[in-house]
Design a protein around this motif. Structure first.
Motif, PDB file in Angstrom:
ATOM      1  N   LEU A   1       0.840  -1.200   0.000  1.00 27.04           N
ATOM      2  CA  LEU A   1       0.000   0.000   0.000  1.00 27.04           C
ATOM      3  C   LEU A   1       0.875   1.249   0.000  1.00 27.04           C
ATOM      4  N   ALA A   2       1.974   1.203   0.769  1.00 25.23           N
ATOM      5  CA  ALA A   2       2.893   2.339   0.814  1.00 25.23           C
ATOM      6  C   ALA A   2       3.494   2.558  -0.567  1.00 25.23           C
ATOM      7  N   ILE A   3       3.854   1.456  -1.224  1.00 20.93           N
ATOM      8  CA  ILE A   3       4.469   1.576  -2.547  1.00 20.93           C
ATOM      9  C   ILE A   3       3.496   2.227  -3.525  1.00 20.93           C
TER      10      ILE A   3
ATOM     11  N   ASN B   1       2.950   5.933  -2.798  1.00 16.83           N
ATOM     12  CA  ASN B   1       4.113   6.755  -3.116  1.00 16.83           C
ATOM     13  C   ASN B   1       4.304   6.913  -4.626  1.00 16.83           C
ATOM     14  N   ARG B   2       3.965   5.849  -5.354  1.00 15.02           N
ATOM     15  CA  ARG B   2       4.099   5.961  -6.817  1.00 15.02           C
ATOM     16  C   ARG B   2       3.079   6.961  -7.372  1.00 15.02           C
TER      17      ARG B   2
ATOM     18  N   LEU C   1       2.052  12.465  -9.524  1.00 10.50           N
ATOM     19  CA  LEU C   1       1.374  13.756  -9.364  1.00 10.50           C
ATOM     20  C   LEU C   1       2.382  14.894  -9.290  1.00 10.50           C
ATOM     21  N   ASP C   2       3.483  14.682  -8.568  1.00 11.04           N
ATOM     22  CA  ASP C   2       4.413  15.776  -8.322  1.00 11.04           C
ATOM     23  C   ASP C   2       5.468  15.937  -9.408  1.00 11.04           C
TER      24      ASP C   2
ATOM     25  N   GLN D   1      -5.914   7.623  -5.538  1.00 10.04           N
ATOM     26  CA  GLN D   1      -5.324   7.879  -4.224  1.00 10.04           C
ATOM     27  C   GLN D   1      -6.387   7.804  -3.117  1.00 10.04           C
TER      28      GLN D   1
ATOM     29  N   GLU E   1       1.872   9.498  -5.758  1.00 19.49           N
ATOM     30  CA  GLU E   1       2.362  10.834  -5.397  1.00 19.49           C
ATOM     31  C   GLU E   1       3.478  11.285  -6.325  1.00 19.49           C
ATOM     32  N   TRP E   2       4.340  10.327  -6.670  1.00 15.14           N
ATOM     33  CA  TRP E   2       5.458  10.675  -7.539  1.00 15.14           C
ATOM     34  C   TRP E   2       4.950  11.151  -8.895  1.00 15.14           C
TER      35      TRP E   2
END
Lengths: 229, 423
Positions: free
Chosen positions: B231-233, B236-237, B242-243, B259, B239-240
Motif C-alpha cells: 500500500l505504501a508503494i 508513493n508511486r 502527481l508531483d 489515491q 504521489e510521484w
C-alpha cells in the motif's frame, strides 16, 4: 546530506530512493540487517530510515549497534506494525521518529526535514519559505518580520503545506491530516475550503511571498517564491 | 424437552398398554379359575342328586341355605336327543328368598334312569358379579399403575440424576464457554466410559476451535501487516506521478481518485488492525478520561465537518463523566458513534446527545429501524456508503466488550438511539 534507507522491499526502496534523490539528498540503501550493519559501521549518515521488520533480524537491534559504535545518527523508524510498544521501544532506544506504513512520500520528506532541523539545533527550528516563517513549537507565524495571527486550524494547514512545498495535496488528505480521523468519511470538503479561504486571505493581506494555489479544484499546492524554487 | 421428561413420558406411555393388557389377561384368567372351581362344585352337587334320584333316596331340600338350588324336570326323548347331556353356562336366576335375580353358574345334566325315563337336572349356584369384578380389577389396576408409575419414575429420576451428573457438568461448562477466552477446560472427573469420551471430545473440539480462533486472529493481523508495504508503494508511486510528471487536469483527477480509493483501503486495513489489537487486549494502560469533554469537543469537530448537511445537533442534559479507559480507545468509541450518527443522518436531520447516569445516548433521526442484531457485525451495512469501512460500530462494540460496557440500540419516535452505559 546523506541518507541510508534500510528496507527489504525493493519496490518501496526504489521509490523512496527516487524521491530522496530528487530532493538532492545523497542516498544509499541496504536490503538486509547485515548489509545495514556493515554500512553503519563503515560510514556516517545524517539520517537513517529504518524498517524494523527485516528478513534477517529486527531493525531495533541496529539502534543498539549504533549505540555500541557511539554514533549519533538521526533515525526514523518505518514500520508496518503501527504499535505503541514498538514506537515507545524504538524512541527509547534512540530513534528520533516513528513513521507507520503506509505513508505519503510528502510525509516522509517532512519528517526527514524535521528530524534534520532538530538534529542541528536541539529544538525544532523555524520553517522559513520566502518571507514567511513558522515556528512549529510555539505556534508563531511571521510574515516579513510581522506576526500573523492565525487560528488553530489555519496554523495546522499552513504548517502542513510548508512541510510539503510544491506537493499537490488532495483535499481529502488535507482534511484527514488536519481534522484527523473524524474527516475520513466526509463527502463534502466545504469545511476545508472555508478554512483555506481564510488562510489564503490572511496570507495575501500580510503580503506573504508564498502562495497556496488551488489545483483544478482537487486540492492545493504551496508554491514557494520563485527565487527559492 | 429435557431428556428426563422424555424418558418419563415414554415410560408412562409404555406402562399404560402393558398394564391394560396385563389387566385383561388377569381378568380372563381369574374368571376361568373361578368358573373351574364352581363347575367342580356343581359337578359334585349334581352327581349327588343324580345318585340319590337313581337310588330313589330322599333328595336334599331345594334350598338348603347355601344358595345352591336345583330343579329336576322330566323330558322326553326328543328333547334329550336335541340337547347336550352336560352343559355349563352362566345365567341370571331368580332367587325367591331374596326376591331378586343374581348371576349364577348353571349345570344342566340330562340323564336316564333304569326305566329309560329322561330327566333334566338343573343345578345352579350363585357366582360373583362380573361387573363388580371388572370394577374392582380396574380400580386395583389403576392403583397399581399409579403406584408403579410413581415408583418407577421416582427411581428413574433418581438414577438418572445420579448417573447423568457428568453430562450436566459438561453442559454447564458448555454454557459458560466463550470462544477465544482462555476459559477452564471441560470437566474430567468421571470414570464412565461414555462420559469420558464425551468430555475428551469436548476438550478436543475446544482446543481445535481455540486454535482456529487464534489462527484467524493472527491471520487478519498478519494479512493487514503484509498489506502495509504494498500500500505504501502504491501511494508513493501515485504521489510521484502527481508531483513529477505535470499531469493534465483529467490525469490529476484520476490519480487523485485512485489515491482516495487507496486511502479507503489503508483505512480499512488500519481499522482491521485496530480491531485485532483491541481483541488481543493490547491496550493495557488506562487513565482517567473525561468522556463528557471528549464528546463535546468531538461533536464540535463533526459539526464543522458536516456543516453543509445542516444537521441540528442538540446536547441536552450532559452531566460530567470521568471514566477509567485507554485514551485512544475512548476516543475511538466516542468518535465512531458520533461519526456514525453524522454519516447516516439525512440533510436537515437532527442529532441528540445526552449523558446522564453514566449512560451516553446518541440519537439521530432516521426513517426505519435497523437490524439491531446485525448492525454491530463487521462489514454489515444497511445502505452501502462509499468510503465507509463498515467497521465503525464493530469498533464501538469491541471497545465496549473490552471494558464491559453495555451498548444497546433501539429505534423510537423516528430516532435511532445508541446508548453506552459505563458500569
Amino acid at each position: 546530506m546523506k541518507i541510508l534507507i534500510v528496507e527489504d522491499e525493493p519496490s518501496l526502496r526504489e521509490i523512496m530512493q527516487r524521491a530522496l534523490v530528487q530532493e538532492r539528498y545523497v542516498v544509499e540503501t541496504a536490503a538486509t540487517f547485515t548489509e545495514a550493519d556493515i554500512k553503519i559501521s563503515g560510514y556516517s549518515y545524517d539520517c537513517i530510515l529504518l524498517d524494523i521488520m527485516l528478513p534477517d533480524g529486527n531493525g531495533l537491534k541496529l539502534l543498539e549497534r549504533l549505540k555500541e559504535l557511539h554514533k549519533r545518527e538521526n533515525v526514523i523508524i518505518i514500520s508496518a506494525r503501527d504499535s505503541i510498544e514498538d514506537k515507545v521501544l524504538g524512541l527509547e532506544q534512540g530513534a528520533d521518529d516513528y513513521l507507520p506504513k503506509p505513508f505519503h512520500t510528502a510525509e516522509l520528506l517532512a519528517r526527514i526535514r524535521s528530524v534534520l532541523r532538530r538534529g542541528r539545533s536541539g529544538g525544532e527550528r523555524a520553517l522559513t519559505l520566502g518571507n514567511v516563517s513558522l515556528e512549529p513549537d510555539n505556534g508563531r507565524v511571521t510574515v516579513a518580520g510581522k506576526e500573523l495571527p492565525l487560528l488553530k486550524k489555519e496554523f495546522d494547514i499552513l504548517l502542513y503545506f510548508m512541510q510539503r512545498p510544491n506537493h499537490l495535496v488532495d483535499k481529502s488528505v488535507l482534511a484527514e491530516a488536519v481534522w484527523g480521523d473524524h474527516a475520513d468519511q466526509a463527502d463534502n470538503f466545504q469545511f476545508v475550503y472555508a478554512q483555506m479561504k481564510n488562510l489564503r486571505h490572511k496570507l495575501t493581506e500580510a503580503g506573504a511571498s508564498l502562495e497556496i494555489k488551488a489545483v483544478y479544484g482537487f486540492g492545493y499546492k504551496l508554491i514557494p517564491p520563485v527565487e527559492e524554487a | 424437552m429435557k431428556l428426563i421428561y422424555r424418558i418419563t413420558l415414554r415410560l408412562s406411555l409404555v406402562l399404560l398398554p402393558l398394564l391394560v393388557l396385563w389387566a385383561v389377561l388377569f381378568y380372563f384368567r381369574m374368571v376361568n379359575e373361578i368358573n373351574d372351581e364352581t363347575d367342580d362344585a356343581l359337578d359334585n352337587y349334581s352327581e349327588l342328586i343324580i345318585v340319590r334320584i337313581l337310588a330313589g333316596r330322599e333328595l336334599p331340600l331345594p334350598n338348603n341355605g347355601s344358595n345352591n338350588n336345583y330343579s329336576v324336570t322330566l323330558v322326553d326323548e326328543a328333547y334329550a336327543a336335541s340337547h347336550p347331556h352336560i352343559d355349563y353356562y352362566d345365567a341370571e336366576v331368580y332367587i325367591p328368598e331374596k326376591e331378586e335375580t343374581e348371576p349364577a353358574r348353571i349345570l344342566t345334566t340330562i340323564f336316564q334312569d333304569d326305566r329309560g325315563q329322561y330327566y333334566e337336572l338343573k343345578v345352579a349356584t350363585p357366582t360373583f358379579e362380573k361387573d363388580d369384578l371388572i370394577h374392582s380389577i380396574l380400580l386395583w389396576i389403576v392403583i397399581l399403575y399409579c403406584t408403579l408409575l410413581v415408583t418407577i419414575l421416582g427411581v428413574t429420576v433418581w438414577v438418572f440424576h445420579r448417573n447423568m451428573r457428568p453430562l450436566y457438568a459438561l453442559l454447564h461448562w458448555l454454557d459458560s464457554y466463550i470462544p477465544g477466552q482462555k476459559s477452564v477446560l471441560p470437566p474430567d472427573d468421571t470414570n464412565i466410559t461414555e462420559f469420558r469420551r464425551l468430555n475428551a471430545a469436548a476438550r478436543q473440539a475446544v482446543n481445535r476451535s481455540e486454535e482456529l480462533f487464534e489462527q484467524q486472529k493472527q491471520f487478519i493481523g498478519n494479512a493487514s501487516h503484509e498489506l502495509q508495504t504494498p500500500l505504501a508503494i502504491l501511494g508513493n508511486r501515485i504521489e510521484w506521478l502527481l508531483d513529477n510528471t505535470d499531469p493534465s487536469e483529467i490525469q490529476t483527477g484520476e490519480l487523485l481518485k485512485i489515491q482516495r480509493t487507496l486511502g479507503d483501503i489503508v483505512r480499512l486495513n488500519k481499522t482491521l488492525l485496530l480491531l485485532t489489537k483491541i481483541e488481543n487486549g493490547q491496550f493495557p494502560e488506562s487513565t482517567d478520561v473525561e468522556i463528557s469533554a471528549m464528546i463535546r469537543e468531538q461533536a464540535e469537530t463533526y459539526a464543522e465537518i458536516y456543516a453543509h448537511r445542516h444537521i441540528e445537533c442538540i446536547q441536552n442534559k450532559t452531566e460530567p463523566l470521568t471514566v477509567q479507559m485507554n485514551r485512544s480507545l475512548a476516543s475511538t468509541l466516542v468518535s465512531n458513534l458520533l461519526k456514525n450518527a453524522y454519516i447516516h443522518t439525512q440533510e436537515g436531520g437532527r442529532i441528540e446527545i445526552e449523558l446522564r447516569d453514566r449512560t451516553w445516548t446518541m440519537a439521530n433521526s432516521g426513517k426505519e429501524p435497523l437490524d439491531g442484531q446485525r448492525i454491530f457485525e463487521r462489514f454489515y451495512q444497511g445502505h452501502k456508503k462509499e468510503g465507509s469501512t463498515g467497521l465503525g460500530l464493530s469498533l464501538v462494540q469491541a471497545v465496549g466488550k473490552y471494558y464491559g460496557l453495555r451498548i444497546e440500540y433501539h429505534f423510537s419516535a423516528g430516532m435511532h438511539r445508541f446508548s453506552v452505559t459505563w458500569p
